[in-house]
Design a protein around this motif. Structure first.
Motif, mmCIF file in Angstrom:
data_model
loop_
_atom_site.group_PDB
_atom_site.id
_atom_site.type_symbol
_atom_site.label_atom_id
_atom_site.label_comp_id
_atom_site.label_asym_id
_atom_site.label_seq_id
_atom_site.Cartn_x
_atom_site.Cartn_y
_atom_site.Cartn_z
ATOM 1 N N TRP A 123 0.847 -1.195 0.000
ATOM 2 C CA TRP A 123 0.000 0.000 0.000
ATOM 3 C C TRP A 123 0.891 1.257 0.000
ATOM 4 O O TRP A 123 0.713 2.147 -0.818
ATOM 5 C CB TRP A 123 -0.934 -0.013 1.206
ATOM 6 C CG TRP A 123 -1.737 1.258 1.360
ATOM 7 C CD1 TRP A 123 -1.338 2.435 1.935
ATOM 8 C CD2 TRP A 123 -3.067 1.488 0.904
ATOM 9 N NE1 TRP A 123 -2.340 3.371 1.877
ATOM 10 C CE2 TRP A 123 -3.412 2.820 1.250
ATOM 11 C CE3 TRP A 123 -4.009 0.694 0.248
ATOM 12 C CZ2 TRP A 123 -4.659 3.378 0.961
ATOM 13 C CZ3 TRP A 123 -5.252 1.260 -0.033
ATOM 14 C CH2 TRP A 123 -5.570 2.575 0.319
ATOM 15 N N LYS A 124 1.833 1.299 0.931
ATOM 16 C CA LYS A 124 2.695 2.485 1.060
ATOM 17 C C LYS A 124 3.537 2.690 -0.197
ATOM 18 O O LYS A 124 3.620 3.809 -0.722
ATOM 19 C CB LYS A 124 3.587 2.366 2.286
ATOM 20 C CG LYS A 124 4.524 3.568 2.445
ATOM 21 C CD LYS A 124 4.995 3.772 3.833
ATOM 22 C CE LYS A 124 5.918 4.940 4.028
ATOM 23 N NZ LYS A 124 5.788 6.085 3.174
ATOM 24 N N THR A 127 1.064 3.726 -3.176
ATOM 25 C CA THR A 127 0.467 5.063 -3.041
ATOM 26 C C THR A 127 1.542 6.146 -3.051
ATOM 27 O O THR A 127 1.311 7.228 -3.594
ATOM 28 C CB THR A 127 -0.426 5.168 -1.786
ATOM 29 O OG1 THR A 127 0.339 4.844 -0.623
ATOM 30 C CG2 THR A 127 -1.642 4.256 -1.898
ATOM 31 N N THR A 131 -0.039 5.744 -7.212
ATOM 32 C CA THR A 131 -1.103 4.836 -7.634
ATOM 33 C C THR A 131 -2.353 5.074 -6.793
ATOM 34 O O THR A 131 -2.288 5.145 -5.571
ATOM 35 C CB THR A 131 -0.657 3.366 -7.475
ATOM 36 O OG1 THR A 131 0.545 3.165 -8.220
ATOM 37 C CG2 THR A 131 -1.723 2.401 -7.950
ATOM 38 N N GLU A 132 -3.485 5.188 -7.472
ATOM 39 C CA GLU A 132 -4.767 5.304 -6.783
ATOM 40 C C GLU A 132 -5.069 3.949 -6.137
ATOM 41 O O GLU A 132 -4.890 2.907 -6.763
ATOM 42 C CB GLU A 132 -5.849 5.659 -7.801
ATOM 43 C CG GLU A 132 -7.172 6.024 -7.198
ATOM 44 C CD GLU A 132 -8.153 6.503 -8.260
ATOM 45 O OE1 GLU A 132 -9.305 6.038 -8.197
ATOM 46 O OE2 GLU A 132 -7.771 7.304 -9.123
ATOM 47 N N ALA A 133 -5.520 3.964 -4.873
ATOM 48 C CA ALA A 133 -5.725 2.708 -4.154
ATOM 49 C C ALA A 133 -6.991 2.769 -3.302
ATOM 50 O O ALA A 133 -7.391 3.841 -2.846
ATOM 51 C CB ALA A 133 -4.525 2.400 -3.270
ATOM 52 N N GLU A 148 -9.191 5.096 1.057
ATOM 53 C CA GLU A 148 -8.956 5.402 -0.347
ATOM 54 C C GLU A 148 -7.806 6.400 -0.444
ATOM 55 O O GLU A 148 -7.677 7.300 0.388
ATOM 56 C CB GLU A 148 -10.227 5.997 -0.950
ATOM 57 C CG GLU A 148 -10.202 6.183 -2.419
ATOM 58 C CD GLU A 148 -11.579 6.490 -2.998
ATOM 59 O OE1 GLU A 148 -11.692 6.397 -4.220
ATOM 60 O OE2 GLU A 148 -12.514 6.809 -2.251
ATOM 61 N N SER A 149 -6.987 6.219 -1.452
ATOM 62 C CA SER A 149 -5.891 7.128 -1.752
ATOM 63 C C SER A 149 -6.009 7.501 -3.209
ATOM 64 O O SER A 149 -5.984 6.628 -4.071
ATOM 65 C CB SER A 149 -4.558 6.444 -1.482
ATOM 66 O OG SER A 149 -3.503 7.255 -1.936
ATOM 67 N N LYS A 150 -6.160 8.764 -3.488
ATOM 68 C CA LYS A 150 -6.312 9.240 -4.876
ATOM 69 C C LYS A 150 -5.002 9.805 -5.394
ATOM 70 O O LYS A 150 -4.176 10.277 -4.607
ATOM 71 C CB LYS A 150 -7.395 10.322 -4.944
ATOM 72 C CG LYS A 150 -8.751 9.797 -4.519
ATOM 73 C CD LYS A 150 -9.724 10.072 -5.578
ATOM 74 C CE LYS A 150 -11.090 9.578 -5.125
ATOM 75 N NZ LYS A 150 -11.849 9.081 -6.170
ATOM 76 N N LYS A 151 -4.858 9.788 -6.700
ATOM 77 C CA LYS A 151 -3.683 10.440 -7.300
ATOM 78 C C LYS A 151 -3.781 11.915 -7.011
ATOM 79 O O LYS A 151 -4.843 12.502 -7.031
ATOM 80 C CB LYS A 151 -3.672 10.220 -8.813
ATOM 81 C CG LYS A 151 -3.328 8.815 -9.219
ATOM 82 C CD LYS A 151 -3.278 8.715 -10.713
ATOM 83 C CE LYS A 151 -2.987 7.281 -11.129
ATOM 84 N NZ LYS A 151 -2.966 7.136 -12.565
#
Length: 152
Positions: A123-124, A127, A131-133, A148-151
């Motif tokens: 994940w780390k 992101t 990368t969107e995740a 959620e992680s967005k660009k």
């Protein structure tokens, strides 16, 4: 373009979750690569997918028709031109690789501390690379998006 979805398995078996996600991917018109780190694990998944109720068209890599397989189980980059790659057993995916896909999924065993730690590192790493995740958990009894992680 692609995003990665992390699936933290705590209730449903890997083969069941993999089959459900693969069926959804196929209905979206995507070919799927299931990437593992071990031939033994992939053979066990292959067997479980054949024995389950319902038909999921799939095959093990190394056959004469790899390019035609809707779902290809492999330890390396498969030959079926996937739109979605599903990582099982800790198989790694790169940010560049994910960017070229419609979707990537990382399925990991929530009862295995090493698998959870490896997913955290993935994940780390992903992101941090932009990368969107999304992180999905089945802890409540149904799949829910938890992070959620967005660009950006």
């Amino acid at each position: 373009m692609g995003a990665v979805y992390f699936y933290h398995l705590t209730r449903a078996p890997l083969a069941e979750t993999l089959a459900t996600l693969s069926e959804k991917s196929l209905s979206a018109g995507w070919r799927v690569e299931v990437r593992g780190r071990s031939d033994e694990m992939l053979r066990a998944l292959d067997q479980a997918l054949w024995l389950r109720e319902g038909f999921l068209p799939h095959g093990m890599a190394g056959g004469p028709h790899d390019a035609d397989q809707p779902v290809l189980l492999t330890t390396g980059a498969g030959g079926n031109s996937p739109a979605c790659v599903m990582s099982v057993g800790g198989a790694d995916l790169s940010a560049g690789e994910i960017a070229a896909l419609d979707r990537a999924c990382i399925l990991f065993d929530g009862h295995d501390a090493e698998a959870v730690q490896h997913a955290r590192v993935q994940w780390k790493t992903l992101t941090d690379a932009g990368t969107e995740a999304q992180y999905w958990s089945e802890e409540s009894g149904r799949w829910e998006k938890k992070a959620e992680s967005k660009k950006g």
